[in-house]
Design a protein around this motif. Sequence first.
Motif, PDB file in Angstrom:
ATOM      1  N   PHE A   1     -29.405  49.778   5.011  1.00 56.22           N
ATOM      2  CA  PHE A   1     -29.457  49.336   3.619  1.00 56.22           C
ATOM      3  C   PHE A   1     -30.166  50.339   2.715  1.00 56.22           C
ATOM      4  CE2 PHE A   1     -29.328  45.286   6.062  1.00 56.22           C
ATOM      5  CZ  PHE A   1     -28.088  44.836   5.616  1.00 56.22           C
ATOM      6  N   ASP A   2     -30.364  51.562   3.173  1.00 53.53           N
ATOM      7  CA  ASP A   2     -31.108  52.556   2.393  1.00 53.53           C
ATOM      8  C   ASP A   2     -30.474  52.850   1.041  1.00 53.53           C
ATOM      9  OD1 ASP A   2     -33.046  52.764   4.291  1.00 53.53           O
ATOM     10  OD2 ASP A   2     -32.551  54.802   4.945  1.00 53.53           O
ATOM     11  N   GLN A   3     -29.166  52.711   0.933  1.00 57.69           N
ATOM     12  CA  GLN A   3     -28.487  53.024  -0.330  1.00 57.69           C
ATOM     13  C   GLN A   3     -28.919  52.092  -1.458  1.00 57.69           C
ATOM     14  OE1 GLN A   3     -24.231  51.927  -0.353  1.00 57.69           O
ATOM     15  NE2 GLN A   3     -24.566  51.019   1.682  1.00 57.69           N
ATOM     16  N   TYR A   4     -29.466  50.924  -1.105  1.00 57.84           N
ATOM     17  CA  TYR A   4     -29.882  49.956  -2.119  1.00 57.84           C
ATOM     18  C   TYR A   4     -31.348  50.116  -2.518  1.00 57.84           C
ATOM     19  CZ  TYR A   4     -25.587  47.786  -0.441  1.00 57.84           C
ATOM     20  OH  TYR A   4     -24.289  47.551  -0.065  1.00 57.84           O
ATOM     21  N   ARG A   5     -32.082  50.928  -1.787  1.00 53.81           N
ATOM     22  CA  ARG A   5     -33.523  51.030  -2.030  1.00 53.81           C
ATOM     23  C   ARG A   5     -33.876  51.620  -3.396  1.00 53.81           C
ATOM     24  NH1 ARG A   5     -37.784  52.601   2.779  1.00 53.81           N
ATOM     25  NH2 ARG A   5     -39.655  51.759   1.745  1.00 53.81           N
ATOM     26  N   PRO A   6     -33.106  52.591  -3.922  1.00 55.02           N
ATOM     27  CA  PRO A   6     -33.463  53.116  -5.252  1.00 55.02           C
ATOM     28  C   PRO A   6     -33.419  52.071  -6.364  1.00 55.02           C
ATOM     29  CG  PRO A   6     -32.022  54.643  -4.099  1.00 55.02           C
ATOM     30  CD  PRO A   6     -32.041  53.381  -3.286  1.00 55.02           C
ATOM     31  N   SER A   7     -32.697  50.976  -6.168  1.00 52.26           N
ATOM     32  CA  SER A   7     -32.608  49.937  -7.197  1.00 52.26           C
ATOM     33  C   SER A   7     -33.616  48.816  -6.988  1.00 52.26           C
ATOM     34  CB  SER A   7     -31.191  49.341  -7.213  1.00 52.26           C
ATOM     35  OG  SER A   7     -30.909  48.670  -5.994  1.00 52.26           O
ATOM     36  N   ALA A   8     -34.545  49.008  -6.056  1.00 49.53           N
ATOM     37  CA  ALA A   8     -35.496  47.944  -5.710  1.00 49.53           C
ATOM     38  C   ALA A   8     -36.614  47.819  -6.744  1.00 49.53           C
ATOM     39  CB  ALA A   8     -36.091  48.206  -4.335  1.00 49.53           C
ATOM     40  N   SER A   9     -37.128  46.610  -6.869  1.00 45.86           N
ATOM     41  CA  SER A   9     -38.317  46.338  -7.673  1.00 45.86           C
ATOM     42  C   SER A   9     -39.560  46.530  -6.813  1.00 45.86           C
ATOM     43  CB  SER A   9     -38.288  44.908  -8.215  1.00 45.86           C
ATOM     44  OG  SER A   9     -37.165  44.685  -9.038  1.00 45.86           O
ATOM     45  N   ALA A  10     -40.671  46.902  -7.450  1.00 48.96           N
ATOM     46  CA  ALA A  10     -41.953  47.035  -6.750  1.00 48.96           C
ATOM     47  C   ALA A  10     -42.706  45.714  -6.878  1.00 48.96           C
ATOM     48  CB  ALA A  10     -42.767  48.174  -7.334  1.00 48.96           C
TER      49      ALA A  10
ATOM     50  N   TYR B   1     -47.649  44.698  -0.220  1.00 46.39           N
ATOM     51  CA  TYR B   1     -46.890  45.544  -1.130  1.00 46.39           C
ATOM     52  C   TYR B   1     -45.507  45.764  -0.526  1.00 46.39           C
ATOM     53  CZ  TYR B   1     -51.579  46.562  -2.903  1.00 46.39           C
ATOM     54  OH  TYR B   1     -52.840  46.450  -3.400  1.00 46.39           O
ATOM     55  N   LYS B   2     -44.479  45.592  -1.349  1.00 43.38           N
ATOM     56  CA  LYS B   2     -43.134  45.776  -0.829  1.00 43.38           C
ATOM     57  C   LYS B   2     -42.184  46.176  -1.958  1.00 43.38           C
ATOM     58  CE  LYS B   2     -41.642  40.914  -1.240  1.00 43.38           C
ATOM     59  NZ  LYS B   2     -41.186  39.726  -0.472  1.00 43.38           N
ATOM     60  N   GLU B   3     -41.025  46.643  -1.538  1.00 43.39           N
ATOM     61  CA  GLU B   3     -39.925  46.894  -2.456  1.00 43.39           C
ATOM     62  C   GLU B   3     -38.838  45.875  -2.152  1.00 43.39           C
ATOM     63  OE1 GLU B   3     -39.068  51.356  -2.940  1.00 43.39           O
ATOM     64  OE2 GLU B   3     -40.140  51.207  -1.036  1.00 43.39           O
ATOM     65  N   ARG B   4     -38.200  45.347  -3.200  1.00 45.87           N
ATOM     66  CA  ARG B   4     -37.144  44.344  -3.000  1.00 45.87           C
ATOM     67  C   ARG B   4     -35.899  44.718  -3.801  1.00 45.87           C
ATOM     68  NH1 ARG B   4     -37.568  37.837  -3.089  1.00 45.87           N
ATOM     69  NH2 ARG B   4     -38.013  38.330  -0.907  1.00 45.87           N
ATOM     70  N   ALA B   5     -34.774  44.768  -3.098  1.00 44.02           N
ATOM     71  CA  ALA B   5     -33.477  44.973  -3.732  1.00 44.02           C
ATOM     72  C   ALA B   5     -32.667  43.691  -3.622  1.00 44.02           C
ATOM     73  CB  ALA B   5     -32.734  46.135  -3.074  1.00 44.02           C
ATOM     74  N   GLU B   6     -32.069  43.296  -4.730  1.00 42.53           N
ATOM     75  CA  GLU B   6     -31.214  42.110  -4.740  1.00 42.53           C
ATOM     76  C   GLU B   6     -29.782  42.580  -4.509  1.00 42.53           C
ATOM     77  OE1 GLU B   6     -32.448  39.166  -4.950  1.00 42.53           O
ATOM     78  OE2 GLU B   6     -34.487  39.533  -5.702  1.00 42.53           O
ATOM     79  N   LEU B   7     -29.295  42.360  -3.293  1.00 40.95           N
ATOM     80  CA  LEU B   7     -27.966  42.850  -2.938  1.00 40.95           C
ATOM     81  C   LEU B   7     -26.873  42.049  -3.633  1.00 40.95           C
ATOM     82  CD1 LEU B   7     -26.340  44.851  -1.292  1.00 40.95           C
ATOM     83  CD2 LEU B   7     -26.416  43.256   0.634  1.00 40.95           C
ATOM     84  N   CYS B   8     -27.024  40.734  -3.648  1.00 32.80           N
ATOM     85  CA  CYS B   8     -26.112  39.838  -4.350  1.00 32.80           C
ATOM     86  C   CYS B   8     -26.842  38.522  -4.533  1.00 32.80           C
ATOM     87  CB  CYS B   8     -24.792  39.652  -3.580  1.00 32.80           C
ATOM     88  SG  CYS B   8     -24.986  38.939  -1.919  1.00 32.80           S
TER      89      CYS B   8
END
Length: 222
Positions: free
Chosen positions: A32-41, A111-118
């Motif tokens: 799922f690395d391709q979605y990490r740049p769009s993640a919230s902190a 602390y985490k990063e979260r991406a909303e895939l759908c």
Amino acid sequence: MAIQFSQNHGKLKKLERSEVERKFLALDSTIFDQYRPSASAITQLYLSHPDDEYSLRLRKTIAPDGKTSFMATLKDRGVVTPEGLTRMEIETPISETAFETYAQRDHPRLYKERAELCNGVSIDWIDGSDTPIIEVENAALGESTSQFLSIFSNDLIERTGHSDVDNESLAHAISEGTYEQQSEVTAEEIIRDMIAYRSIGMNQLVIGIGGSPDDRLWPVSQ
């Protein structure tokens, strides 16, 4: 207790909702690395302990566009069913001042990063671990979540109800210095460690949950 208070408080009662949550680990930590740049902190503070009858969390979220929000969430411990972890949740916005007041204290935090895939599917990267935790909410009710589980059924291992994917437990482990980074899961480890498999596909099987005196079996149709 806070849960009892919420049940008797009309304004909070209106905010109460039930969530059904399933959590998974990715067998390949890079899938799922391709979605990490769009993640919230995200920063999460816990004012409760996993042994308490409720969970009280404060969250600061910085979206990719820089917008910042602050939320307080109260949850009961719920129960694990074939559909997932079912529990009560009350969530409400709080001020930045309130969040920072507690952030200055010695509360366990994550602390985490979260991406909303759908809709209904979130991918979390916990600070200190590259293995993503996938959270699926109300899978039985959403077409997008069902499609996600169908597409990635061979790439995930379900860990619903386990402490290694529970944010509160992880925050306390980090605070106490007992946190161990998630390593990439191998097929050999799955075979060795799992008592039984839980399907996330379309077949029926029997789930066996072990590791406690409250072991149980049930059939699942998906």
